[in-house]
Design an enzyme around this catalytic site. Structure first.
Site, PDB file in Angstrom:
ATOM      1  N   ALA A   1       0.960  -1.223   0.142  1.00 41.49           N
ATOM      2  CA  ALA A   1      -0.063  -0.037   0.040  1.00 41.49           C
ATOM      3  C   ALA A   1       0.745   1.297  -0.101  1.00 41.49           C
ATOM      4  CB  ALA A   1      -0.910  -0.105   1.002  1.00 41.49           C
TER       5      ALA A   1
ATOM      6  N   ASP B   1      -0.319   3.406  -4.839  1.00 43.33           N
ATOM      7  CA  ASP B   1      -1.578   3.800  -5.423  1.00 43.33           C
ATOM      8  C   ASP B   1      -2.714   4.024  -4.374  1.00 43.33           C
ATOM      9  OD1 ASP B   1      -3.759   4.170  -7.203  1.00 43.33           O
ATOM     10  OD2 ASP B   1      -3.678   2.230  -8.151  1.00 43.33           O
ATOM     11  N   LYS B   2      -2.822   5.136  -3.988  1.00 39.36           N
ATOM     12  CA  LYS B   2      -3.614   5.232  -2.753  1.00 39.36           C
ATOM     13  C   LYS B   2      -5.093   5.422  -3.098  1.00 39.36           C
ATOM     14  CE  LYS B   2      -0.078   8.027   0.091  1.00 39.36           C
ATOM     15  NZ  LYS B   2      -0.350   7.459   1.393  1.00 39.36           N
TER      16      LYS B   2
ATOM     17  N   THR C   1      -3.588   3.809   1.381  1.00 41.23           N
ATOM     18  CA  THR C   1      -4.465   3.892   2.619  1.00 41.23           C
ATOM     19  C   THR C   1      -5.587   4.905   2.323  1.00 41.23           C
ATOM     20  OG1 THR C   1      -2.734   3.104   4.433  1.00 41.23           O
ATOM     21  CG2 THR C   1      -4.807   4.427   5.175  1.00 41.23           C
TER      22      THR C   1
ATOM     23  N   ASN D   1       9.073   9.499   4.247  1.00 36.53           N
ATOM     24  CA  ASN D   1       7.709  10.136   3.885  1.00 36.53           C
ATOM     25  C   ASN D   1       6.779  10.374   4.972  1.00 36.53           C
ATOM     26  OD1 ASN D   1       4.645   8.871   4.161  1.00 36.53           O
ATOM     27  ND2 ASN D   1       6.206   7.159   4.021  1.00 36.53           N
TER      28      ASN D   1
ATOM     29  N   MET E   1       3.198  11.568   4.462  1.00 38.82           N
ATOM     30  CA  MET E   1       2.276  12.049   3.464  1.00 38.82           C
ATOM     31  C   MET E   1       1.179  12.359   4.412  1.00 38.82           C
ATOM     32  SD  MET E   1       3.899  11.915   0.547  1.00 38.82           S
ATOM     33  CE  MET E   1       2.302  12.089  -0.520  1.00 38.82           C
TER      34      MET E   1
ATOM     35  N   SER F   1       1.177   3.785  10.710  1.00 45.85           N
ATOM     36  CA  SER F   1       1.860   4.749   9.949  1.00 45.85           C
ATOM     37  C   SER F   1       2.276   5.635  11.178  1.00 45.85           C
ATOM     38  CB  SER F   1       0.806   5.602   9.078  1.00 45.85           C
ATOM     39  OG  SER F   1       1.328   6.823   8.698  1.00 45.85           O
TER      40      SER F   1
ATOM     41  N   GLY G   1      12.131  -3.187   2.709  1.00 47.43           N
ATOM     42  CA  GLY G   1      13.744  -3.191   2.449  1.00 47.43           C
ATOM     43  C   GLY G   1      13.789  -4.224   1.309  1.00 47.43           C
TER      44      GLY G   1
ATOM     45  N   TYR H   1       7.331  -1.721  -2.381  1.00 39.46           N
ATOM     46  CA  TYR H   1       7.185  -0.480  -2.809  1.00 39.46           C
ATOM     47  C   TYR H   1       8.643   0.242  -3.017  1.00 39.46           C
ATOM     48  CZ  TYR H   1       5.243   4.201  -2.274  1.00 39.46           C
ATOM     49  OH  TYR H   1       4.809   5.596  -2.530  1.00 39.46           O
TER      50      TYR H   1
END
Length: 347
Positions: free
Chosen positions: A61, A64-65, A85, A110, A112, A174, A296, A317
């Site tokens: 994830a 492509d949120k 998410t 990040n 975000m 997160s 990783g 990712y």
């Protein structure tokens, strides 16, 4: 080809490059072109959570949120795709800049903040997609929802995505939503899991199928804290655990440009920490709950290491950002070699 594309993309700001990549993947997916631009991996079927995966290498994830490039991403050869998410209501996330490359370390920082267009927009994109493979939908809470009311947001999202998801991931890890990680501990975690499990049973009866629930955890817990999470997952009847999200630590990137930026660190520097969490979980779970390993993987052998540590599936990712679609095939081949199997054809 991807080496050239990366050189061009890396001349742009990270978030601009991200947005352009999603646009291009989405357009390529609609035209059916993406699969022609890379050597897709051979088939290496695996059954996990009661679902059949054409190979064990998925997209994590965060890329492509909003579900804008599901078909395009699937055409690259991922065994499964996880989007989100997503939150109940649209939210802009944190102020820009909020995404930073650390290329010397094959890493990204990040913050975000769950920027997304809301669950209703995501579901419209899912319904417009042609993809019929395994689709995970990652759900979270809105920034302005108090942590003590977080369960409400998760249940709203679960109700809406349930008919459209192959599995649902509950993101409680997160580091960029204040207070969110507190949901990984003690009574807060158990209350959330019990509420989700009860709603899952209600939805299974309503829709005539049981959609598995996975919980995504952080890499920054102690071994005992990770073991406690594992026990809570077993006690409440969850279906899988995803290990891990990004780290707040900065081991391995000290002194690099952007290393001091606030946010979660992903990519090569989190590899060992994430794999260690997989080992701890595997020891505690004893095969009773599947583990999806992420964190990783920048070479095929790293995927095999996570399978050897106890994972059933892996996700990529940041490694995908740095290495491109070839990493999918490398990872599938490395896992096949570990298992002593030979991948079959292409899918």
């Amino acid at each position: 080809m991807y080496t050239l594309a990366r050189q061009l993309l890396f001349k742009l700001s990270p978030e601009t490059a991200h947005e352009l990549t999603i646009d291009l993947l989405g357009a390529g997916g609609r035209l059916g072109l993406n699969g022609l631009l890379c050597h897709r991996p051979a088939s290496l079927p695996v059954r996990v959570m009661g679902l059949d995966f054409p190979n064990p290498v998925g997209l994590a994830a965060g890329l492509d949120k909003n579900g804008d490039a599901i078909d395009g991403l699937a055409q690259l050869g991922f065994g499964f795709v996880e989007i989100g998410t997503v939150t109940p209501r649209p939210q802009p996330g944190n102020p820009r800049p909020r995404l930073f490359r650390l290329p010397q370390a094959e890493a990204i920082v990040n913050r975000m903040g769950f920027n997304n267009l809301g669950v209703d927009h995501l579901l419209a994109r899912v319904q417009a997609a042609r993809y019929s493979g395994v689709l995970g939908i990652n759900i979270g809470k809105n920034f302005d929802t108090p942590v003590e009311r977080a369960v409400d947001d998760y249940l709203i999202c679960l109700d809406k995505v349930y008919p459209h998801a192959s599995y649902v991931t509950v993101n409680v890890s997160s580091p960029n939503t204040p207070g969110l990680r507190s949901l990984q501990f003690g009574d807060s975690l158990r209350q959330l899991l019990e509420a989700l499990r009860q709603r899952q049973e209600e939805l299974a009866g309503r829709h005539g199928r049981r959609v598995p629930l996975a919980i995504k955890i952080a890499p920054d817990m102690s071994d005992e804290e990770t073991a406690q999470v594992a026990r809570a997952l077993l006690d409440t009847g969850m279906d899988a655990v995803i290990a891990t999200n990004t780290t707040l630590g900065r081991e391995g990137v000290e002194g690099l440009a952007h290393a001091g930026e606030a946010g979660g660190l992903s990519g090569a520097p989190v590899r060992e920490k994430s794999t260690h969490a997989v080992r701890v979980l595997a020891g505690e779970l004893g095969g009773r709950l599947p583990i999806v390993a992420v964190g990783g993987i920048t070479e095929g052998r790293h995927a095999a290491e996570k399978i050897a540590a106890g994972a059933s599936l892996v996700q990529i990712y940041t490694g995908f950002v740095y290495k491109g679609p070839a990493l999918i095939r490398e990872a599938v081949e490395a896992i096949a070699a570990l298992r002593g199997e030979r991948p079959v054809g292409t899918h």
